[in-house]
Structures are given as structure tokens and as C-alpha cells.
Motif scaffolding. Structure first.
Motif, PDB file in Angstrom:
ATOM      1  N   ASP A   6       0.902  -1.195   0.101  1.00  0.00           N
ATOM      2  CA  ASP A   6       0.034  -0.071  -0.085  1.00  0.00           C
ATOM      3  C   ASP A   6       0.858   1.266  -0.201  1.00  0.00           C
ATOM      4  O   ASP A   6       1.585   1.405   1.003  1.00  0.00           O
ATOM      5  CB  ASP A   6      -0.876   0.100   1.366  1.00  0.00           C
ATOM      6  CG  ASP A   6      -1.928   1.065   1.156  1.00  0.00           C
ATOM      7  OD1 ASP A   6      -1.924   1.756   0.322  1.00  0.00           O
ATOM      8  OD2 ASP A   6      -2.878   0.983   2.036  1.00  0.00           O
ATOM      9  N   GLU A  36      -3.495   8.604   0.113  1.00  0.00           N
ATOM     10  CA  GLU A  36      -4.285   7.697  -0.779  1.00  0.00           C
ATOM     11  C   GLU A  36      -3.726   6.330  -0.411  1.00  0.00           C
ATOM     12  O   GLU A  36      -2.338   6.103  -0.700  1.00  0.00           O
ATOM     13  CB  GLU A  36      -4.584   8.259  -2.163  1.00  0.00           C
ATOM     14  CG  GLU A  36      -5.171   7.404  -3.017  1.00  0.00           C
ATOM     15  CD  GLU A  36      -5.046   7.833  -4.550  1.00  0.00           C
ATOM     16  OE1 GLU A  36      -5.958   7.428  -5.237  1.00  0.00           O
ATOM     17  OE2 GLU A  36      -4.535   8.721  -4.590  1.00  0.00           O
ATOM     18  N   HIS A  37      -4.626   5.495  -0.386  1.00  0.00           N
ATOM     19  CA  HIS A  37      -4.482   3.976  -0.358  1.00  0.00           C
ATOM     20  C   HIS A  37      -4.407   3.513  -2.087  1.00  0.00           C
ATOM     21  O   HIS A  37      -5.514   3.477  -2.552  1.00  0.00           O
ATOM     22  CB  HIS A  37      -5.627   3.168   0.227  1.00  0.00           C
ATOM     23  CG  HIS A  37      -5.419   3.451   1.754  1.00  0.00           C
ATOM     24  ND1 HIS A  37      -4.473   2.810   2.748  1.00  0.00           N
ATOM     25  CD2 HIS A  37      -5.982   4.396   2.685  1.00  0.00           C
ATOM     26  CE1 HIS A  37      -4.701   3.441   3.829  1.00  0.00           C
ATOM     27  NE2 HIS A  37      -5.378   4.112   3.843  1.00  0.00           N
ATOM     28  N   THR A  38      -3.349   2.938  -2.533  1.00  0.00           N
ATOM     29  CA  THR A  38      -3.117   2.344  -3.654  1.00  0.00           C
ATOM     30  C   THR A  38      -2.298   1.470  -3.758  1.00  0.00           C
ATOM     31  O   THR A  38      -0.914   1.490  -3.054  1.00  0.00           O
ATOM     32  CB  THR A  38      -3.005   3.498  -4.620  1.00  0.00           C
ATOM     33  OG1 THR A  38      -2.786   3.109  -5.794  1.00  0.00           O
ATOM     34  CG2 THR A  38      -1.612   4.287  -4.390  1.00  0.00           C
ATOM     35  N   LYS A  39      -2.267   0.452  -4.388  1.00  0.00           N
ATOM     36  CA  LYS A  39      -1.308  -0.646  -4.607  1.00  0.00           C
ATOM     37  C   LYS A  39      -0.249  -0.306  -5.409  1.00  0.00           C
ATOM     38  O   LYS A  39      -0.451   0.528  -6.546  1.00  0.00           O
ATOM     39  CB  LYS A  39      -2.111  -1.928  -5.326  1.00  0.00           C
ATOM     40  CG  LYS A  39      -3.131  -2.506  -4.408  1.00  0.00           C
ATOM     41  CD  LYS A  39      -3.290  -4.068  -4.918  1.00  0.00           C
ATOM     42  CE  LYS A  39      -4.073  -4.000  -6.129  1.00  0.00           C
ATOM     43  NZ  LYS A  39      -4.676  -5.308  -6.811  1.00  0.00           N
ATOM     44  N   ARG A  84      -4.763  -1.855   2.642  1.00  0.00           N
ATOM     45  CA  ARG A  84      -5.189  -1.895   1.370  1.00  0.00           C
ATOM     46  C   ARG A  84      -4.880  -3.221   0.616  1.00  0.00           C
ATOM     47  O   ARG A  84      -5.476  -3.751  -0.252  1.00  0.00           O
ATOM     48  CB  ARG A  84      -4.876  -0.676   0.244  1.00  0.00           C
ATOM     49  CG  ARG A  84      -5.311  -0.843  -0.900  1.00  0.00           C
ATOM     50  CD  ARG A  84      -6.902  -0.769  -1.261  1.00  0.00           C
ATOM     51  NE  ARG A  84      -7.295  -0.668  -2.675  1.00  0.00           N
ATOM     52  CZ  ARG A  84      -7.277   0.219  -3.293  1.00  0.00           C
ATOM     53  NH1 ARG A  84      -7.061   1.451  -3.206  1.00  0.00           N
ATOM     54  NH2 ARG A  84      -7.850  -0.054  -4.809  1.00  0.00           N
TER      55      ARG A  84
END
Length: 362
Positions: A132, A147-150, A193
Motif C-alpha cells: 500500500d 491515498e491507499h493504492t497498490k 489496502r
């Protein structure tokens, strides 16, 4: 795994998710974030650096291992437009094994991630781990605590007692510490995430360093294979570059309606992937041309340099087109025809020239 400490005379058991030994990917034991070798592909002057998170970690890992990452870029020649996105560029596993002896495969994380990390690094192997970006300080201003994102990283060196991890991400080498480390690869990751990340194991036991000429010769054959499987790039309506810009033109009203948040997602999947693929194809062409000028072969070095120039033009046109899409998302009227046509012309000319140079012309 646990460690035992003493607090006021009483035994207290505390979690040690990464053990206590300093671990590193084979060949990276003495490296720090400041002295990891950097590839020319990650030069800040490159128009599409960083590229995408997966290609970037492979560029970074091969460079850290003292290998040239350019030969693995053959997949740039077989990339296609998939209807709603340009193909996400990844070095092919068979190319990595043929060129460098590195074997790659999915790794089942059935234990806590920290334990898998210990086991892999204790053997000198590397893991490509989805994490994350909310907890990656190198994304400050973009994702970090926002922001949570891969995204994908490669741990290079872990010092559990110091609570520090040297890792590859995007176009750089960074250090992860404390709470961010716990939430990225430790127990805290289960609440984020990416609680069960997709992980690939890169085994270094077969690592090989081919002599320059042999590496170049292997690259030629791999590129020929990619060109044979590549979609038609003849400039007709079914060519990938033309299909991309046709789709973009059709999408302009939706961009205007949905705004900038949508633009960032859309452009990443289209203009960014197309632009970085073209830019990396240009590097591959120059690499092949340099070898053709140095060693006897049936390759046409001049045509390869022409292909590189055409792909560079396509990469630049994709960047301009992306700026124009941002204008559309802000409600302005963009003029995309010139940049769209320049992208198609550059990509089409590049594919034609590299095919001719490698003896695969029609």
C-alpha cells in the motif's frame, strides 16, 4: 517469531516480525540507498521516468545486481492497445531467464509476510511485493498518508534491529522505517489496502553475466520473437497506435464530464503506458544499433537508429497528448489532432523500421 526482553524484572514477549538478523538480496549486502547503481533508464531527464511500478523495480533490481536492464525491454515491441487501455508493460519471465538466469514465479504467502521475507532474503533471493503506497514515504505528496493504492516494491536489505529496510520503488532506492515498515510488510499490512499481497519470488541461484556480445545476440532473437507476435502496426485502423487515439477522441466528452480524478486513472492506463513503452522501445533500438556497429551481423544499424528516433517522437507526442487530456478534464476544449497523429506516425514508423532492420519486413 518473537523476541524476549526484560521490563522491570519481568519477562515480556514482543513481536519480531522480521527476526533479528541483517538480511539482503545476494550481491546487495553492502549497499545503502545512496550507493545502489542507477540505470540510465531512470535518468530524471527521461520523459517517462518513472515508468510503471513493475518495470521500474526490474530496472532497479537488474541495475543493483550489476546487470544491464536494456536487453529485457523486448516486450515493448509486442505491446498492444486492449480496447480500454494500452498494455501494461512487463519484462517477460522467459526473457529474464534467457538473458540473466533469473527465474520468476508467483509466491504463495501462506505465512505472515515478514516470515516469507526473512526466508527469501536468507537465501539471497528477492521478492516483488504488492504494498500500500499510503505507507511509502517516497510517494510523499502523491500517496503517502493521502491515498491507499497498490504498488510494487523490492526489498534489498533489511536490518530488523535498526528497523530499516532499503527497497526499490519507482525510479529510486529508498529507506522504510518504523511504523511505515510495520504497516507495509509487517503485521500492520493485514489491516491495509493489500492484506494478502500478490508476491513474486526472484531466484538468483542461476544468475549469469553473459559477455556483452553474447548478451546482445540473445537480445536480437528475443526482440525478433516479440516482433513476430506484435499486433499489426501498418498505420491502418487496426494498428494499436491508431486504435488508441481513436478511442481517446471518443473518450473526450467523458473526460470533460468526470474531471481530474478520472483523468489521472484514464491517462495512466492509456497515454502514460503508450508513452513509456515507446520510450523504452527507443532505448532497445539504440542498444541493438550499438551492437550492430561493433560486431558483424545482418542488422541494419542505421535503420535501428531511425526506429529509435521515431519511438522517441512517439513518446514525446504521448506526453503532449496527456497534457491535452488534462485540459479536457478541466472543461477546456483540447486540440488533440496534432499530437494524436504524431503519436501514430512515430509508433508506426518505429515498428516498421525495427522490423526492417531485423529482417522481418513484409
Amino acid at each position: 517469531m518473537t523476541a524476549v526482553t526484560e521490563s522491570n524484572g519481568a519477562a515480556v514477549r514482543t513481536e519480531a516480525p522480521f527476526g533479528t538478523e541483517v538480511l539482503a538480496v545476494r550481491g546487495c549486502e553492502p549497499l545503502t540507498a545512496a550507493d545502489v547503481p542507477r540505470s540510465v533508464l531512470h535518468d530524471p531527464a527521461e520523459p517517462w521516468s518513472p515508468t510503471n511500478c513493475y518495470t521500474d523495480v526490474w530496472i532497479g533490481l537488474t541495475a543493483a545486481l550489476g546487470l544491464d536492464p536494456v536487453p529485457m525491454l523486448g516486450a515493448a515491441f509486442s505491446a498492444d492497445f486492449l480496447g480500454d487501455q494500452w498494455e501494461f508493460l512487463k519484462p517477460r519471465q522467459e526473457d529474464l531467464e534467457a538473458l540473466y538466469g533469473l527465474t520468476v514465479g508467483e509466491y504463495d504467502t501462506w505465512r505472515p509476510l515478514g516470515e516469507h521475507l526473512q526466508l527469501a532474503m536468507s537465501r539471497g533471493d528477492a521478492l516483488i511485493v504488492e504494498v500500500d503506497a499510503f505507507h511509502l514515504p517516497d510517494t510523499e505528496g502523491v500517496s503517502y498518508r493521502i491515498e491507499h493504492t497498490k504498488t510494487s516494491i523490492v526489498p534489498l536489505r533489511l536490518d530488523p534491529l535498526a528497523g530499516e529496510l532499503v527497497y526499490l520503488h519507482n525510479d529510486g532506492v529508498h529507506v522504510l522505517r518504523g511504523e511505515d515498515l510495520e504497516n507495509t510488510l509487517g503485521p500492520g499490512a493485514r489491516d491495509g489496502r493489500v492484506p494478502y499481497p500478490y508476491v513474486e519470488l526472484v531466484r538468483l541461484s542461476g544468475l549469469k553475466r553473459l559477455p556483452p556480445r553474447e548478451l546482445w545476440q540473445h537480445t536480437i532473437e528475443l526482440v525478433r520473437g516479440h516482433l513476430r507476435r506484435a499486433p499489426d502496426s501498418g498505420g491502418a485502423a487496426d494498428g494499436p497506435a491508431q486504435r488508441l487515439v481513436t478511442s481517446i477522441r471518443e473518450h473526450l466528452p467523458e473526460l470533460a464530464e468526470r474531471g481530474m480524478d478520472y483523468f489521472h486513472l484514464y491517462s495512466f492506463a492509456t497515454t502514460r503506458q503508450a508513452g513509456l513503452t515507446s520510450g523504452l522501445a527507443a532505448h532497445a533500438c539504440r542498444y541493438l544499433a550499438a551492437g550492430a556497429a561493433q560486431w558483424p551481423s545482418d542488422l541494419d544499424a542505421e535503420q535501428l537508429l531511425e526506429a529509435a528516433e521515431a519511438f522517441d517522437a512517439a513518446a514525446g507526442a504521448a506526453k503532449t497528448l496527456q497534457f491535452q487530456l488534462a485540459r479536457a478534464a478541466r472543461g477546456r476544449t483540447p486540440r488533440v489532432d496534432t499530437s494524436a497523429e504524431a503519436f501514430v506516425a512515430g509508433h508506426t514508423a518505429g515498428m516498421h523500421a525495427v522490423r526492417e532492420a531485423l529482417g522481418l519486413g513484409e
